[in-house]
Design a protein around this motif. Structure first.
Motif, PDB file in Angstrom:
ATOM      1  N   LEU A  80      23.256  17.100   8.715  1.00  0.00           N
ATOM      2  CA  LEU A  80      24.043  18.178   9.321  1.00  0.00           C
ATOM      3  C   LEU A  80      24.683  17.721  10.631  1.00  0.00           C
ATOM      4  N   ASN A  81      23.953  16.927  11.408  1.00  0.00           N
ATOM      5  CA  ASN A  81      24.508  16.428  12.666  1.00  0.00           C
ATOM      6  C   ASN A  81      25.697  15.509  12.424  1.00  0.00           C
ATOM      7  N   ARG A  82      25.668  14.757  11.336  1.00  0.00           N
ATOM      8  CA  ARG A  82      26.803  13.885  11.019  1.00  0.00           C
ATOM      9  C   ARG A  82      28.016  14.702  10.587  1.00  0.00           C
ATOM     10  N   LEU A  83      27.759  15.781   9.848  1.00  0.00           N
ATOM     11  CA  LEU A  83      28.853  16.596   9.329  1.00  0.00           C
ATOM     12  C   LEU A  83      29.441  17.525  10.381  1.00  0.00           C
ATOM     13  N   TYR A  84      28.596  17.982  11.307  1.00  0.00           N
ATOM     14  CA  TYR A  84      29.036  18.960  12.304  1.00  0.00           C
ATOM     15  C   TYR A  84      28.753  18.480  13.726  1.00  0.00           C
ATOM     16  N   PRO A  85      29.268  17.321  14.127  1.00  0.00           N
ATOM     17  CA  PRO A  85      29.001  16.827  15.489  1.00  0.00           C
ATOM     18  C   PRO A  85      29.558  17.749  16.560  1.00  0.00           C
ATOM     19  N   GLU A  86      30.599  18.509  16.202  1.00  0.00           N
ATOM     20  CA  GLU A  86      31.230  19.386  17.192  1.00  0.00           C
ATOM     21  C   GLU A  86      30.352  20.568  17.566  1.00  0.00           C
ATOM     22  N   LEU A  87      29.342  20.874  16.733  1.00  0.00           N
ATOM     23  CA  LEU A  87      28.474  22.012  17.006  1.00  0.00           C
ATOM     24  C   LEU A  87      27.386  21.684  18.014  1.00  0.00           C
ATOM     25  N   ASP A  88      27.157  20.387  18.256  1.00  0.00           N
ATOM     26  CA  ASP A  88      26.122  19.961  19.199  1.00  0.00           C
ATOM     27  C   ASP A  88      24.802  20.620  18.848  1.00  0.00           C
ATOM     28  N   LEU A  89      24.316  20.354  17.642  1.00  0.00           N
ATOM     29  CA  LEU A  89      23.081  20.964  17.164  1.00  0.00           C
ATOM     30  C   LEU A  89      21.928  20.637  18.100  1.00  0.00           C
ATOM     31  N   PRO A  90      20.965  21.573  18.236  1.00  0.00           N
ATOM     32  CA  PRO A  90      19.864  21.369  19.187  1.00  0.00           C
ATOM     33  C   PRO A  90      19.097  20.086  18.905  1.00  0.00           C
ATOM     34  N   LYS A  91      18.776  19.369  19.974  1.00  0.00           N
ATOM     35  CA  LYS A  91      17.952  18.173  19.871  1.00  0.00           C
ATOM     36  C   LYS A  91      16.491  18.561  20.061  1.00  0.00           C
ATOM     37  N   PRO A  92      15.562  17.756  19.548  1.00  0.00           N
ATOM     38  CA  PRO A  92      14.138  18.059  19.758  1.00  0.00           C
ATOM     39  C   PRO A  92      13.815  18.113  21.247  1.00  0.00           C
ATOM     40  N   GLN A  93      12.910  19.015  21.612  1.00  0.00           N
ATOM     41  CA  GLN A  93      12.502  19.113  23.001  1.00  0.00           C
ATOM     42  C   GLN A  93      11.774  17.840  23.418  1.00  0.00           C
ATOM     43  N   ALA A  94      11.823  17.547  24.707  1.00  0.00           N
ATOM     44  CA  ALA A  94      11.240  16.306  25.202  1.00  0.00           C
ATOM     45  C   ALA A  94       9.741  16.244  24.939  1.00  0.00           C
ATOM     46  N   GLN A  95       9.049  17.374  25.099  1.00  0.00           N
ATOM     47  CA  GLN A  95       7.606  17.389  24.915  1.00  0.00           C
ATOM     48  C   GLN A  95       7.274  17.988  23.556  1.00  0.00           C
ATOM     49  N   VAL A  96       7.088  17.142  22.565  1.00  0.00           N
ATOM     50  CA  VAL A  96       6.723  17.578  21.217  1.00  0.00           C
ATOM     51  C   VAL A  96       5.488  16.801  20.789  1.00  0.00           C
ATOM     52  N   ALA A  97       4.481  17.497  20.324  1.00  0.00           N
ATOM     53  CA  ALA A  97       3.245  16.832  19.918  1.00  0.00           C
ATOM     54  C   ALA A  97       3.555  15.782  18.855  1.00  0.00           C
ATOM     55  N   PRO A  98       2.928  14.608  18.952  1.00  0.00           N
ATOM     56  CA  PRO A  98       3.223  13.528  17.998  1.00  0.00           C
ATOM     57  C   PRO A  98       2.836  13.860  16.567  1.00  0.00           C
ATOM     58  N   ASN A  99       1.955  14.857  16.386  1.00  0.00           N
ATOM     59  CA  ASN A  99       1.549  15.216  15.031  1.00  0.00           C
ATOM     60  C   ASN A  99       2.397  16.336  14.445  1.00  0.00           C
ATOM     61  N   MET A 100       3.561  16.620  15.075  1.00  0.00           N
ATOM     62  CA  MET A 100       4.461  17.644  14.582  1.00  0.00           C
ATOM     63  C   MET A 100       5.782  17.022  14.153  1.00  0.00           C
ATOM     64  N   LYS A 101       6.421  17.607  13.144  1.00  0.00           N
ATOM     65  CA  LYS A 101       7.686  17.096  12.628  1.00  0.00           C
ATOM     66  C   LYS A 101       8.708  18.223  12.585  1.00  0.00           C
ATOM     67  N   LYS A 102       9.927  17.934  13.039  1.00  0.00           N
ATOM     68  CA  LYS A 102      10.986  18.943  13.041  1.00  0.00           C
ATOM     69  C   LYS A 102      11.565  19.125  11.652  1.00  0.00           C
ATOM     70  N   THR A 103      11.732  20.380  11.262  1.00  0.00           N
ATOM     71  CA  THR A 103      12.332  20.721   9.979  1.00  0.00           C
ATOM     72  C   THR A 103      13.455  21.722  10.220  1.00  0.00           C
TER      73      THR A 103
END
Length: 234
Positions: A80-103
């Motif tokens: 989605l980020n490649r298709l819609y770079p103009e939307l500036d989709l949210p990036k993962p927060q700096a502090q994210v537990a290493p045992n969590m994965k963004k979906t």
């Protein structure tokens, strides 16, 4: 007709598609398209990077993005980020537990009347739940599934494993023949296969039972439910 030169191919996924084809020994785009269930014309458009008369890229459908995610083994949010770079989709927060994965949350899905509404949200699930699974998340609207052992209520986020289509008694997200999406329990017995609501007190215009002939495709089994307070694995 002149042969298309490689430098004329401007699609955002060319190198990824070429890599998969090389790994599988394919020489034609038709082989890639047919193997992963993506329309041939759609694949050609992805590779050529076709644009509208206004100069905008022709974007693939949500279904195609999900299938492409599986084919290329890349996260949906990356595509989605490649298709819609103009939307500036949210990036993962700096502090994210290493045992969590963004979906990525693909859209709003009906637990009531069938519906689908795009969203740009994301949700974090335990890595153990995400490991080796092509996941997509949906935000629930309606309370027809707010019942049973693990209620799924209005506003909850559900995460589905797209490689697992579920079996009788499990909760799934499905696309209906009218193009709408629903979250329902899958039921299969001597009376046939169907989708059912789990909240007998929830009544509105949506039928409590959806027959198999009204279902176009089961997107995947619900493997994680995140409510207002926490997540619960199914």
């Amino acid at each position: 007709m002149a042969r298309t030169k490689r430098h004329d191919l401007r699609g955002p996924f060319n190198e990824d598609i070429r890599k998969v084809m090389a790994e599988k020994g394919w020489t034609k785009l038709e082989q890639f398209a047919d193997h992963f269930g993506i329309g041939r014309t759609t694949v050609y458009s992805l590779v050529l990077g076709r644009q509208t008369s206004q100069g905008e890229w022709v974007k693939p459908s949500l279904d195609t993005i999900i299938k492409l995610s599986i084919a290329l083994n890349r996260p949906v949010d990356e595509l989605l980020n490649r298709l819609y770079p103009e939307l500036d989709l949210p990036k993962p927060q700096a502090q994210v537990a290493p045992n969590m994965k963004k979906t990525p949350v693909m859209g709003v899905v009906g637990a009531g009347p069938g519906q689908f509404e795009p969203t740009l949200k994301s949700v974090y699930v335990p890595a153990a739940v995400a490991k080796g699974r092509p996941l997509a998340a949906y935000e629930v609207r309606g309370d027809s599934m707010c019942g049973g052992k693990r209620p799924i209520c209005d506003g909850d986020i559900i995460v589905v494993n797209m490689a697992d289509k579920g079996c009788s008694g499990q909760v799934v997200v499905a696309r209906l023949v009218d193009g709408s999406f629903v979250c329902k329990a899958l039921k299969e017995d001597k009376f046939g296969r169907r989708l059912m609501s789990l909240n007998p007190l929830y009544t509105n215009s949506a039928p409590p039972v959806i027959p198999a002939e009204d279902v176009d495709e089961v997107i995947g089994r619900v493997v994680w439910v995140q409510g207002a307070l926490n997540g619960v694995e199914e």
